[in-house]
Design a protein around this motif. Structure first.
Motif, short mmCIF file in Angstrom:
data_model
loop_
_atom_site.label_atom_id
_atom_site.label_comp_id
_atom_site.label_asym_id
_atom_site.label_seq_id
_atom_site.Cartn_x
_atom_site.Cartn_y
_atom_site.Cartn_z
N HIS A 20 85.11 24.20 73.42
CA HIS A 20 84.70 23.39 74.57
C HIS A 20 85.92 22.80 75.26
CE1 HIS A 20 85.19 20.38 71.38
NE2 HIS A 20 85.35 19.49 72.34
N VAL A 21 85.72 22.40 76.51
CA VAL A 21 86.79 21.78 77.30
C VAL A 21 86.68 20.27 77.16
CG1 VAL A 21 87.75 21.48 79.60
CG2 VAL A 21 86.82 23.70 78.91
N GLY A 22 87.72 19.65 76.64
CA GLY A 22 87.71 18.21 76.42
C GLY A 22 87.80 17.43 77.73
N GLY A 23 87.03 16.35 77.82
CA GLY A 23 87.11 15.45 78.97
C GLY A 23 86.44 15.95 80.22
N LEU A 24 85.68 17.03 80.13
CA LEU A 24 85.02 17.58 81.31
C LEU A 24 83.82 16.73 81.71
CD1 LEU A 24 85.09 20.08 83.22
CD2 LEU A 24 83.49 21.18 81.64
N THR A 25 83.71 16.42 82.99
CA THR A 25 82.60 15.60 83.49
C THR A 25 81.27 16.32 83.31
OG1 THR A 25 84.03 14.60 85.16
CG2 THR A 25 81.65 14.44 85.52
N GLU A 26 80.28 15.62 82.75
CA GLU A 26 78.91 16.13 82.65
C GLU A 26 78.00 15.19 83.43
OE1 GLU A 26 78.49 18.59 78.46
OE2 GLU A 26 77.72 16.54 78.58
N THR A 27 77.25 15.74 84.36
CA THR A 27 76.37 14.94 85.22
C THR A 27 74.92 15.30 84.97
OG1 THR A 27 78.09 14.83 86.93
CG2 THR A 27 75.83 14.31 87.60
N LEU A 28 74.09 14.29 84.75
CA LEU A 28 72.66 14.51 84.57
C LEU A 28 72.07 14.99 85.90
CD1 LEU A 28 70.54 14.04 82.28
CD2 LEU A 28 70.03 11.86 83.39
N ALA A 29 71.31 16.09 85.85
CA ALA A 29 70.73 16.67 87.07
C ALA A 29 69.21 16.71 86.94
CB ALA A 29 71.27 18.08 87.29
N ASN A 30 68.51 16.42 88.05
CA ASN A 30 67.05 16.32 87.97
C ASN A 30 66.31 17.27 88.91
OD1 ASN A 30 67.42 15.04 90.48
ND2 ASN A 30 67.46 13.00 89.52
N SER A 31 67.05 18.11 89.65
CA SER A 31 66.39 19.03 90.57
C SER A 31 67.37 20.10 91.02
CB SER A 31 65.86 18.28 91.81
OG SER A 31 66.96 17.87 92.62
N PRO A 32 66.86 21.22 91.56
CA PRO A 32 67.77 22.24 92.11
C PRO A 32 68.64 21.69 93.23
CG PRO A 32 65.58 23.17 91.80
CD PRO A 32 65.46 21.69 91.56
N ASP A 33 68.09 20.83 94.07
CA ASP A 33 68.88 20.26 95.18
C ASP A 33 70.02 19.41 94.65
OD1 ASP A 33 67.33 21.49 97.07
OD2 ASP A 33 66.08 19.73 97.49
N HIS A 34 69.75 18.69 93.55
CA HIS A 34 70.80 17.87 92.95
C HIS A 34 71.94 18.75 92.45
CE1 HIS A 34 71.89 14.44 89.92
NE2 HIS A 34 72.83 14.65 90.82
N VAL A 35 71.59 19.85 91.77
CA VAL A 35 72.62 20.77 91.28
C VAL A 35 73.38 21.40 92.45
CG1 VAL A 35 73.10 22.84 89.92
CG2 VAL A 35 71.30 21.25 89.19
N ALA A 36 72.65 21.77 93.50
CA ALA A 36 73.29 22.35 94.68
C ALA A 36 74.31 21.39 95.29
CB ALA A 36 72.24 22.74 95.72
N ALA A 37 73.97 20.10 95.30
CA ALA A 37 74.89 19.09 95.83
C ALA A 37 76.14 18.98 94.96
CB ALA A 37 74.19 17.74 95.92
N LEU A 38 75.96 19.09 93.64
CA LEU A 38 77.10 19.04 92.74
C LEU A 38 78.01 20.26 92.94
CD1 LEU A 38 75.31 17.86 89.46
CD2 LEU A 38 76.87 16.51 90.89
N ILE A 39 77.39 21.43 93.14
CA ILE A 39 78.17 22.64 93.40
C ILE A 39 78.96 22.51 94.69
CG2 ILE A 39 78.03 25.11 93.92
CD1 ILE A 39 75.58 25.23 92.07
N SER A 40 78.33 21.98 95.73
CA SER A 40 79.02 21.79 97.02
C SER A 40 80.20 20.85 96.86
CB SER A 40 78.04 21.23 98.06
OG SER A 40 77.03 22.17 98.36
N LYS A 41 80.01 19.81 96.08
CA LYS A 41 81.10 18.87 95.81
C LYS A 41 82.24 19.59 95.10
CE LYS A 41 82.18 14.65 93.19
NZ LYS A 41 81.62 13.60 92.30
N GLY A 42 81.89 20.43 94.11
CA GLY A 42 82.92 21.16 93.38
C GLY A 42 83.63 22.18 94.23
#
Length: 332
Positions: free
Chosen positions: A157-179
């Motif tokens: 595993h990659v140490g210190g990697l940010t993990e964000t709780l996601a509750n919908s496809p739109d939420h994940v899509a927003a995280l991808i756009s940010k990335g």
């Protein structure tokens, strides 16, 4: 259940190739790809898709069952491999008119969660890139040069990697756009927006029976991980016109893809012929080690170019795919 499935996708000719007087050199059937007019044997895979097939077709026939298994607690990985401008990012990320494997997988996961009557789910998302052999956190851009660790229970595993709780496809899509806003891209002669890094979208899926949650019990928790990988494309400087910074990036990309090819080559051999498996020769092979050499399910989508101007590159990708396929054949 197949641990590794290998499929090939042939993209259509593009305008640049057509204007250069090039033509399509390949023939694609349901499971084979062959050089048109050649008496050489066809390359055979689990499935082969021509330019007429949609990403939805590929997902439904090859990836959906893998995503279902991941929701049931089995680790899974999907990655696209091929030369630059062969359709990897289109296959994985899609565009506004055609969703890619990533969004189709995310939608499928949350659709399953919505239909579940006996399980409660938690979904966490992380997003990283490997740029010039440095691991960076795309969700926290100041979080750079992360280290890869191996733990008895967590595995690699990659140490210190940010993990964000996601509750919908739109939420994940927003995280991808940010990335994506933090990812390294650059223009080359073959692609105006060429990926200069490998990316891994990691989706952690945890499930537990609702009655156990209601009773406050910590038993019966299932945890699995889905890795959705968009590899940067292999490239030749003569084709891309790369120089300076782009040339250095291309060299790093090719070195890491060579390491991946060497790992696949070793894994495809029998017994003592394998020798040492060089997972540690690259960050991408180190991170993908559990998917390539463990008990996870893996789908490899090799994207290829039909043009007569890139026959050598297409053959190279097809040979990589054939070696990966031989791992599955031996396991069966």
């Amino acid at each position: 259940m197949d641990k590794i499935k290998v499929v090939v996708r042939m993209r259509p000719m593009n305008e640049r190739e057509t204007l250069a007087g090039q033509s399509s050199a390949w023939s694609v059937s349901q499971t084979t790809v062959s050089l048109a007019g050649s008496d050489k044997p066809a390359f055979a895979f689990d499935a082969a898709f021509s330019h007429l097939e949609t990403t939805r077709n590929i997902f439904d026939s090859q990836a959906k069952d893998l995503i279902d298994d991941c929701c049931e607690g089995i680790n899974a990985t999907v990655f696209a491999y091929g030369q630059t401008s062969s359709g990897k990012t289109f296959t994985m990320s899609g565009d506004k008119n055609a969703p890619g494997i990533i969004s189709l997988a995310i939608n499928h996961i949350f659709a399953r969660i919505a239909k579940s009557t006996d399980l409660t789910y938690t979904v966490k998302v992380s997003y990283l890139e490997i740029y010039n052999e440095v691991v960076n956190d795309l969700l926290s851009p100041g979080n750079i040069n992360l280290k890869i660790h191996e733990h008895m229970t967590r595995g690699v595993h990659v140490g210190g990697l940010t993990e964000t709780l996601a509750n919908s496809p739109d939420h994940v899509a927003a995280l991808i756009s940010k990335g994506e806003a933090n990812r390294h891209f650059g223009a080359t002669n073959m692609n105006e927006r060429s990926s200069r890094s490998h990316t891994i979208l990691r989706i952690l899926i945890q499930s537990q029976r609702k009655e156990s949650v209601a009773a406050g019990k910590q038993s019966g928790i299932r945890v699995s991980c889905l890795n959705l990988v968009d590899l940067a494309g292999s490239e030749r400087a003569a084709h891309t016109g790369a120089e300076g910074k782009r040339l250095k990036e291309g060299g790093s990309i090719n070195k890491s893809l060579l390491a991946l090819t060497n790992v696949i080559e070793k894994l495809s051999k029998e017994g003592s012929d394998r020798g040492h498996i060089p997972f540690r020769n690259s960050k991408i092979t180190r991170i993908l080690q559990p998917s390539l050499g463990g008990n996870a399910r893996t789908l490899i989508i090799c994207t290829v170019t039909p043009s007569t101007g890139f026959i050598d590159e297409t053959i190279s990708t097809l040979k990589f795919a054939s070696r990966a396929k031989s791992i599955l054949s031996r396991a069966d």
